[in-house]
Design an enzyme around this catalytic site. Structure first.
Site, PDB file in Angstrom:
ATOM      1  N   THR A  70      39.832  43.747  39.201  1.00 15.20           N
ATOM      2  CA  THR A  70      40.756  43.321  37.992  1.00 15.20           C
ATOM      3  C   THR A  70      40.791  42.736  37.670  1.00 15.20           C
ATOM      4  O   THR A  70      41.864  42.770  36.417  1.00 15.20           O
ATOM      5  CB  THR A  70      40.493  44.991  37.722  1.00 15.20           C
ATOM      6  N   PHE A  86      40.531  34.866  31.954  1.00 15.94           N
ATOM      7  CA  PHE A  86      42.039  34.339  32.677  1.00 15.94           C
ATOM      8  C   PHE A  86      42.482  34.663  34.121  1.00 15.94           C
ATOM      9  O   PHE A  86      43.071  33.994  35.061  1.00 15.94           O
ATOM     10  CB  PHE A  86      43.183  35.924  32.091  1.00 15.94           C
ATOM     11  N   ASP A 137      44.121  47.254  33.540  1.00 18.37           N
ATOM     12  CA  ASP A 137      44.249  47.933  34.476  1.00 18.37           C
ATOM     13  C   ASP A 137      44.582  49.278  34.572  1.00 18.37           C
ATOM     14  O   ASP A 137      43.718  50.491  35.693  1.00 18.37           O
ATOM     15  CB  ASP A 137      44.526  46.968  35.138  1.00 18.37           C
TER      16      ASP A 137
HETATM   17  C1  BDR Z   1      41.647  39.848  31.963  1.00 21.02           C
HETATM   18  O1  BDR Z   1      42.644  39.170  31.770  1.00 21.02           O
HETATM   19  C2  BDR Z   1      44.111  40.628  32.293  1.00 21.02           C
HETATM   20  O2  BDR Z   1      44.765  39.951  30.989  1.00 21.02           O
HETATM   21  C3  BDR Z   1      42.978  41.690  31.396  1.00 21.02           C
HETATM   22  O3  BDR Z   1      44.168  42.718  32.066  1.00 21.02           O
HETATM   23  C4  BDR Z   1      41.877  41.880  32.574  1.00 21.02           C
HETATM   24  O4  BDR Z   1      41.638  41.527  33.785  1.00 21.02           O
HETATM   25  C5  BDR Z   1      41.283  40.050  31.034  1.00 21.02           C
HETATM   26  O5  BDR Z   1      40.263  38.136  30.846  1.00 21.02           O
HETATM   27 CA    CA Z   2      43.519  42.918  34.929  1.00 22.10          CA
END
Ligand code: BDR
Ligand code: CA
Length: 312
Positions: free
Chosen positions: A126, A167, A16
């Site tokens: 994000t 995630f 990010d």
């Molecule tokens: C996403 O998960 C977070 O840990 C990172 O910032 C990214 O947005 C990747 O799976």
């Molecule tokens: Ca992220």
């Protein structure tokens, strides 16, 4: 030069942080504001990190609004195993000089979209999609008023937080379900794409060389991120997910996409949080969403180097 107005909704987080630098440094982006969401770390930590990254980038004119502390239904799960206790371990950041802006991120997102001309704002999430889902429920008019949503999250092949979940989506699948089921133009920049954005030593050197003032911070970020990915996910170099979404807004020719419907599994025994992309040829008609498939890797890192070189 034509600029694209964006709202960056994020949870910094090493990648990010690079997305913030890209959005501030590229002259084709007009970063209206940064909103934050609990994800990689607690809301307090990621909000501080967003402000510190903007300070580092020399962009103290950009407002930061803090959003939701936790997902809609589930408990907050962080990714300290990747991003460390601070959320941005490995880098010394300047103290933010700009106070945190008043007003909840969700209200600010709605007001900003409603007060700008229709179809002029791109929303770039994000992190977990809690803020964006709440905004869409609180003011449904935003769905047809935004230009598009370009989000980092999901995967149509392999996951990372589980075999089939990514995630950001796994953190708040209910919010993701809302976001993917609205009919705004939506691009999913998932792991299928971002696992191509590996920050090799050569690319790290290239972006660090682009700005000697920022080189220590960039090297600190990427060295830590690389070790996390080596230890936790058996990668040699870290996939730098989040700036891929900003890169697509700046230059869509860097990323090949494929139209398809995408839904989010909410009740699977093994698959809750999975983004299910319908890649059957007959299913692509009439849909407003697409998945990212292929990255111009060299073009992507050159874009980041060029943006970083503009940050004085
Ligand atoms: C996403 O998960 C977070 O840990 C990172 O910032 C990214 O947005 C990747 O799976
Ligand atoms: Ca992220």
């Amino acid at each position: 030069m034509a600029t694209e107005k964006i709202i960056l909704d994020c949870d910094p987080g090493h990648d990010d942080a690079v997305a913030i630098l890209l959005a501030v440094g590229d002259p084709r982006i007009d970063l209206l504001g940064v909103t934050t969401i609990g994800g990689n770390q607690s809301l307090d930590k990621v909000t501080y990190n967003a402000r510190a990254m903007l300070e580092l980038a020399g962009a103290t004119d950009i407002p930061v609004h803090a959003g939701c502390v936790r997902p809609l239904v589930r408990k907050l799960q962080t990714a300290a195993y990747i991003h460390g206790e601070t959320g941005l371990d490995g880098v010394d950041l300047p103290e933010p000089s700009r106070p945190l802006d008043d007003g909840h991120a969700v209200s600010w997102i709605i007001d900003t979209i409603m007060n700008n001309e229709p179809q002029t704002i791109t929303v770039v999430p994000t992190g977990p999609l809690t803020n964006i889902a709440l905004a869409a429920r609180l003011e449904p008019c935003i769905v047809h008023r935004v230009k598009q949503v370009v989000l980092m999250g999901g995967a149509y092949n392999t996951g990372n937080s589980s075999p089939c979940t990514e995630f950001n989506i796994q953190c708040d699948p209910e919010a993701a379900h809302i976001v993917f089921n609205e009919d705004w133009p939506l691009t999913m920049i998932g792991l299928d794409l971002t696992h191509q954005a590996l920050c090799t030593h050569e690319y790290q050197q290239m972006i660090a060389d682009a700005n000697p003032r920022l080189a220590p911070a960039l090297n600190g970020l990427m060295d830590y991120f690389r070790l996390s990915y080596q230890d936790e996910e058996a990668f040699l170099d870290p996939p730098t997910h989040d700036p891929c979404a900003v890169a697509y807004v700046i230059d869509p020719s860097l990323i090949t996409t494929r139209k398809c419907k995408i839904d989010v599994e909410l009740s699977g025994a093994l698959t809750t949080g999975m983004t299910v992309a319908d890649l059957r040829a007959q299913a692509a008609n009439d849909c407003t969403s697409q998945v990212a498939v292929k990255l111009d890797v060299d073009g992507f890192w050159k874009l980041i180097a060029s943006a970083v070189s503009n940050l004085h």
